[in-house]
Design an enzyme around this catalytic site. Structure first.
Site, PDB file in Angstrom:
ATOM      1  N   GLY A 184       3.830   1.061  -2.203  1.00  0.00           N
ATOM      2  CA  GLY A 184       4.382  -0.208  -1.746  1.00  0.00           C
ATOM      3  C   GLY A 184       3.843  -0.562  -0.376  1.00  0.00           C
ATOM      4  N   THR A 201       3.857  -1.686   3.636  1.00  0.00           N
ATOM      5  CA  THR A 201       4.575  -1.173   4.799  1.00  0.00           C
ATOM      6  C   THR A 201       5.908  -1.901   4.959  1.00  0.00           C
ATOM      7  OG1 THR A 201       2.496  -0.651   5.920  1.00  0.00           O
ATOM      8  CG2 THR A 201       4.461  -0.855   7.297  1.00  0.00           C
ATOM      9  N   GLY A 202       6.969  -1.138   5.135  1.00  0.00           N
ATOM     10  CA  GLY A 202       8.282  -1.732   5.309  1.00  0.00           C
ATOM     11  C   GLY A 202       9.000  -2.070   4.022  1.00  0.00           C
ATOM     12  N   SER A 203       8.423  -1.673   2.879  1.00  0.00           N
ATOM     13  CA  SER A 203       9.034  -2.021   1.590  1.00  0.00           C
ATOM     14  C   SER A 203      10.131  -1.048   1.172  1.00  0.00           C
ATOM     15  CB  SER A 203       7.965  -2.101   0.499  1.00  0.00           C
ATOM     16  OG  SER A 203       7.305  -0.854   0.355  1.00  0.00           O
ATOM     17  N   GLY A 204      10.269   0.064   1.892  1.00  0.00           N
ATOM     18  CA  GLY A 204      11.360   0.982   1.596  1.00  0.00           C
ATOM     19  C   GLY A 204      10.970   2.263   0.895  1.00  0.00           C
ATOM     20  N   LYS A 205       9.702   2.651   0.963  1.00  0.00           N
ATOM     21  CA  LYS A 205       9.254   3.871   0.275  1.00  0.00           C
ATOM     22  C   LYS A 205       9.982   5.106   0.804  1.00  0.00           C
ATOM     23  CE  LYS A 205       4.919   3.297   1.382  1.00  0.00           C
ATOM     24  NZ  LYS A 205       5.047   2.010   2.119  1.00  0.00           N
ATOM     25  N   GLU A 254       2.654  10.130   3.073  1.00  0.00           N
ATOM     26  CA  GLU A 254       1.365   9.770   3.705  1.00  0.00           C
ATOM     27  C   GLU A 254       0.205  10.578   3.111  1.00  0.00           C
ATOM     28  OE1 GLU A 254       1.165   7.223   5.586  1.00  0.00           O
ATOM     29  OE2 GLU A 254       3.307   6.908   5.885  1.00  0.00           O
TER      30      GLU A 254
END
Length: 217
Positions: free
Chosen positions: A78, A80-84, A186
């Site tokens: 997803g 960045t910032g999508s909640g992964k 990551e």
């Protein structure tokens, strides 16, 4: 037509057997809090087996589970910032809430120095896995190498007991081998390092092919 005439924002289109599912964005989004969701899940008696709770389905409000024996290796992707990381945190909390450290051990590798998972660093399941969050490439290579060795050890146990997988082994021997959960955050970024990629590729490939039967997900 749904968008231009009715003003509905389409999120996804999924083909099914004699159906096409159209997901549309709700005008009023609702924030769900983990504590309340988990409490309702347990109150309703839905926390069962070795399945992992993923979230609440938008179409009917029911719980969504992932069966690791059917989907042993899962990629969470997803923007960045999508909640992964939030999703991973909730998965880890669910594992910890429903299983003891004797039943499930967690190996958590985080390429961002463990900062996304600091609130979870004292979970006994993580302590039982590798002693804490792994935040270095050398530490990651050692852990993945050790997991491959553990996988091979389990296959030898299965062979000796004439069992085909971890479930069968538990049934035949009465010995409970713990489920091992491996999370590598990551991963794509670290794989851009040629030295790291060459060090872990063989271990990851081996685990991806053979670890399901050994109870390593």
């Amino acid at each position: 037509e749904l968008y231009t005439t009715d003003g509905l924002k389409i999120l996804s289109l999924l083909p099914g057997k004699k159906t096409i599912s159209v997901s549309v964005e709700r005008p009023n989004r609702q924030i769900l809090h983990s504590t309340a969701v988990f409490a309702k899940l347990f109150a309703d008696g839905n926390a069962v087996g070795e399945k992992v709770f993923i979230g609440i389905r938008e179409e009917d409000g029911g719980p969504m589970f992932l069966d690791p024996f059917s989907n042993p290796h899962t990629l969470i992707a997803g923007a960045t910032g999508s909640g992964k990381s939030v999703l991973v945190q909730n998965i880890l909390l669910y594992i910890a809430l429903t299983r003891s450290p004797v039943e499930s051990r967690i190996y958590l590798i985080d390429g961002k120095s463990g900062v996304d998972y600091l609130p979870l660093r004292h979970l006994p399941h993580i302590k039982a896995g590798s002693g804490g969050i792994i935040d270095s490439k050398n530490g990651s290579i050692q852990v993945l190498s050790g997991l491959v060795n553990e996988m091979e050890r389990r296959y030898q146990l299965f062979k000796d007991a004439e069992a085909k997988n971890i479930k069968h082994y538990r049934e035949k021997t009465g010995i409970y081998l713990p489920t091992l959960w491996v999370i590598h955050d990551e991963f794509a970024e670290w794989m851009e390092d040629d030295d790291y990629a060459s060090g872990v590729e063989a271990y990851v490939n081996s685990l991806s092919i053979k670890s399901r039967a050994a109870g390593i997900f």
